[in-house]
Scaffold this active site. Structure first.
Site, PDB file in Angstrom:
ATOM      1  N   ALA A 136       0.838  -1.166  -0.096  1.00 58.03           N
ATOM      2  CA  ALA A 136      -0.048  -0.158   0.306  1.00 58.03           C
ATOM      3  C   ALA A 136       0.892   1.370  -0.102  1.00 58.03           C
ATOM      4  O   ALA A 136       0.264   2.443  -0.237  1.00 58.03           O
ATOM      5  CB  ALA A 136      -1.076  -0.140   1.249  1.00 58.03           C
ATOM      6  N   ASP A 137       2.147   1.272   0.281  1.00 61.80           N
ATOM      7  CA  ASP A 137       2.944   2.425   0.397  1.00 61.80           C
ATOM      8  C   ASP A 137       4.323   2.215   0.186  1.00 61.80           C
ATOM      9  O   ASP A 137       5.274   2.109   0.784  1.00 61.80           O
ATOM     10  CB  ASP A 137       2.958   2.996   1.757  1.00 61.80           C
ATOM     11  CG  ASP A 137       3.629   4.329   1.872  1.00 61.80           C
ATOM     12  OD1 ASP A 137       3.904   4.815   0.808  1.00 61.80           O
ATOM     13  OD2 ASP A 137       4.111   4.521   3.192  1.00 61.80           O
ATOM     14  N   LEU A 138       4.568   1.638  -1.334  1.00 61.92           N
ATOM     15  CA  LEU A 138       6.014   1.349  -1.804  1.00 61.92           C
ATOM     16  C   LEU A 138       6.805   2.404  -1.875  1.00 61.92           C
ATOM     17  O   LEU A 138       6.565   3.207  -3.020  1.00 61.92           O
ATOM     18  CB  LEU A 138       5.635   0.508  -3.113  1.00 61.92           C
ATOM     19  CG  LEU A 138       7.087  -0.104  -3.518  1.00 61.92           C
ATOM     20  CD1 LEU A 138       7.696  -1.163  -2.387  1.00 61.92           C
ATOM     21  CD2 LEU A 138       6.574  -0.886  -5.102  1.00 61.92           C
ATOM     22  N   ASN A 188      10.779   2.117   2.410  1.00 65.53           N
ATOM     23  CA  ASN A 188       9.878   0.767   2.810  1.00 65.53           C
ATOM     24  C   ASN A 188      10.669  -0.246   2.090  1.00 65.53           C
ATOM     25  O   ASN A 188      10.399  -1.541   2.052  1.00 65.53           O
ATOM     26  CB  ASN A 188       8.599   0.776   2.551  1.00 65.53           C
ATOM     27  CG  ASN A 188       7.794   1.564   3.431  1.00 65.53           C
ATOM     28  OD1 ASN A 188       8.286   1.589   5.122  1.00 65.53           O
ATOM     29  ND2 ASN A 188       6.742   1.927   3.437  1.00 65.53           N
ATOM     30  N   ARG A 225       4.430   4.994  -7.478  1.00 65.83           N
ATOM     31  CA  ARG A 225       4.723   5.452  -6.012  1.00 65.83           C
ATOM     32  C   ARG A 225       6.361   5.528  -5.550  1.00 65.83           C
ATOM     33  O   ARG A 225       6.675   6.303  -5.016  1.00 65.83           O
ATOM     34  CB  ARG A 225       3.799   4.844  -4.907  1.00 65.83           C
ATOM     35  CG  ARG A 225       3.648   5.414  -3.752  1.00 65.83           C
ATOM     36  CD  ARG A 225       2.686   4.562  -2.609  1.00 65.83           C
ATOM     37  NE  ARG A 225       2.395   5.276  -1.605  1.00 65.83           N
ATOM     38  CZ  ARG A 225       1.411   5.951  -1.321  1.00 65.83           C
ATOM     39  NH1 ARG A 225       0.602   6.135  -2.479  1.00 65.83           N
ATOM     40  NH2 ARG A 225       1.189   6.468  -0.159  1.00 65.83           N
TER      41      ARG A 225
END
Length: 250
Positions: free
Chosen positions: A179-181, A185, A219
């Site tokens: 969900a938040d690459l 991370n 992203r």
């Protein structure tokens, strides 16, 4: 997932989790840590000098822990944006299966079983603050010797970027949507690459719209542009090498 119950304790049939309930709180514990994890483990102050704040990425609320010989990471779930001004740590409670710590713990267990490069889950916790609100935290094993991609951007060669692209493709081929690459991370250790922070992540079915894969890549690239303080020739070349590795891994 099937399970059986003894008193206030639930063990899964595949022995991937143990659930312990105490009043308004509940914990999932990986069987490897059975008999060790207590609710205080989710309180950074409990660890004293054995807790060190994580300084890179995120919204704070994460600590490196030393539990005997085990190096772990404690992460509280915290909100960002305008809603954080009202409450940074409280989330809407609908049902237990949707509690963020429990969902991430179970997703990580699946990814470990797939053989994907992620940290193993140790335990997950939540406490109901009211009938409609809860706060939560998760503990995972620390990937020692790793460095966030954000700190290595200028040092990776084209082969390294291609290898990273191949790694991301492994996740996508398994249907794993992060969900938040972003570049905080992604952790790097030599020629190995790991993904962390699977809050709100999911495993997508083969027949689902594949647009999420391109959104993932976009992203990640935006985060690299931000860390690099804008577009540059070196970033463009690195990204082309990344895409080459991603596309070769089919």
């Amino acid at each position: 997932m099937s399970s059986f119950i003894f008193g206030d304790r639930v063990s899964s049939m595949v022995e991937s989790e143990i659930c312990i309930r105490e009043r308004a709180s509940a914990m999932l514990i990986h069987p490897d840590y059975e008999g060790r994890v207590v609710e205080n483990w989710f309180n950074a102050a409990y660890w004293g000098e054995d807790a060190c704040p994580v300084s890179s990425g995120g919204r704070g609320g994460a600590w490196f822990l030393q539990a005997g010989e085990d190096s772990l990471v404690l992460r509280e779930y915290r909100r960002g944006g305008l809603v954080a001004k009202v409450s940074s740590a409280a989330y809407l409670y609908t049902r237990e299966s949707e509690v963020r710590s429990f969902a991430e713990f179970r997703l990580l267990n699946q990814l470990v079983s797939f053989g994907l490069p992620v940290p193993a889950p140790v335990a997950a916790w939540y406490r109901k603050l009211s009938p409609i609100q809860y706060r939560a935290a998760i503990i995972i094993e620390r990937l020692e010797g790793t460095t966030p991609l954000a700190e290595l951007f200028q040092t990776l060669n084209h082969e390294a970027w291609a290898a990273l692209g191949a790694t991301i493709r492994e996740f996508h081929d398994a249907g794993v949507r992060h969900a938040d690459l972003n570049c905080f991370n992604v952790l790097v250790r030599g020629t190995e690459y790991f993904l962390i922070d699977f809050d709100k992540g999911a495993i997508c079915t083969p027949d689902s719209n594949s647009g999420w894969k391109e959104q993932n890549l976009s992203r990640l690239r935006r985060s690299l542009v931000k860390v690099n303080a804008g577009e540059s020739a070196s970033l463009s070349q690195a990204w082309q090498a990344f895409l080459a590795g991603y596309r070769r891994s089919s």
